[in-house]
Design a protein around this motif. Structure first.
Motif, short mmCIF file in Angstrom:
data_model
loop_
_atom_site.label_atom_id
_atom_site.label_comp_id
_atom_site.label_asym_id
_atom_site.label_seq_id
_atom_site.Cartn_x
_atom_site.Cartn_y
_atom_site.Cartn_z
N LEU A 37 -4.31 8.64 -3.98
CA LEU A 37 -4.68 7.36 -3.39
C LEU A 37 -5.91 7.54 -2.50
CD1 LEU A 37 -4.18 4.35 -3.06
CD2 LEU A 37 -2.55 4.91 -1.23
N ALA A 38 -5.95 8.61 -1.73
CA ALA A 38 -7.12 8.87 -0.88
C ALA A 38 -8.37 9.08 -1.73
CB ALA A 38 -6.87 10.09 0.01
N GLU A 98 0.83 -1.21 0.00
CA GLU A 98 0.00 0.00 0.00
C GLU A 98 0.87 1.26 0.00
OE1 GLU A 98 -4.05 1.40 0.10
OE2 GLU A 98 -3.15 -0.51 -0.38
N ALA A 99 1.96 1.22 0.74
CA ALA A 99 2.89 2.37 0.75
C ALA A 99 3.49 2.57 -0.64
CB ALA A 99 3.99 2.16 1.79
N ALA A 135 -0.23 10.53 -2.12
CA ALA A 135 -1.18 10.32 -1.03
C ALA A 135 -2.56 10.88 -1.36
CB ALA A 135 -0.65 10.93 0.26
N GLU A 136 -2.60 12.04 -2.00
CA GLU A 136 -3.88 12.68 -2.32
C GLU A 136 -4.68 11.85 -3.34
OE1 GLU A 136 -5.05 16.82 -4.33
OE2 GLU A 136 -3.60 16.99 -2.68
N ALA A 156 0.96 4.33 -2.67
CA ALA A 156 0.92 5.74 -2.28
C ALA A 156 2.09 6.50 -2.90
CB ALA A 156 0.93 5.87 -0.75
#
Length: 147
Positions: A134-135, A122-123, A131-132, A126
């Motif tokens: 992926l969210a 998962e990292a 991160a944005e 990302a």
């Protein structure tokens, strides 16, 4: 391409269900290499192991319902995990037709190891997506999954 012909105007590579399936298969296959190489597991075995590690003792019916996996596939995975000594089966006191499944210490170690590998995977997503994004992707997938 004739834009008047609906059959020719349709582009599979732009069809959202197709793209979702392709993305799921690509990412699922990439992660499956980890549990396959480390523990000789198939995808359904990993999913059964995950549910038992995450939620504790469950019946095969509970896992089938929660994971949306057909009960025959769950049964095969339970048998395979039992042969690997990753889970135990006990007859339910409330309903003698039902077995309650639990992880053994070896099964819990495999669950812990693979949970760490899943966090690392998962990292990596990302890092690739940011991160944005992926969210955002998670929010969209949650909405689609509950539709």
């Amino acid at each position: 391409m004739d834009p008047q012909d609906p059959a020719k105007a349709f582009e599979l590579s732009a069809f959202t269900p197709y793209l979702l399936n392709l993305a799921a298969e690509t990412q699922g296959e990439a992660f499956s290499r980890i549990y396959r190489e480390r523990y000789g597991m198939l995808r359904t075995e990993w999913r059964v192991l995950f549910h038992l590690g995450r939620y504790g003792a469950l019946s095969a019916r509970d896992i089938s319902s929660r994971a949306r996996i057909h009960k025959t596939k769950v049964s095969r995975a339970v048998e395979a995990l039992s042969r690997k000594r990753f889970l135990t089966r006990e007859v339910s006191e409330e309903d003698r037709r039902v077995e309650i499944l639990s992880l053994t210490p070896a099964g819990y170690r495999a669950f812990t190891d693979l949970s760490g590998a899943a966090r690392e995977f998962e990292a990596g997503l990302a890092a690739r997506l940011g991160a944005e994004d992926l969210a955002l992707l998670r929010r969209i997938l949650d909405r689609l999954a509950s539709a």
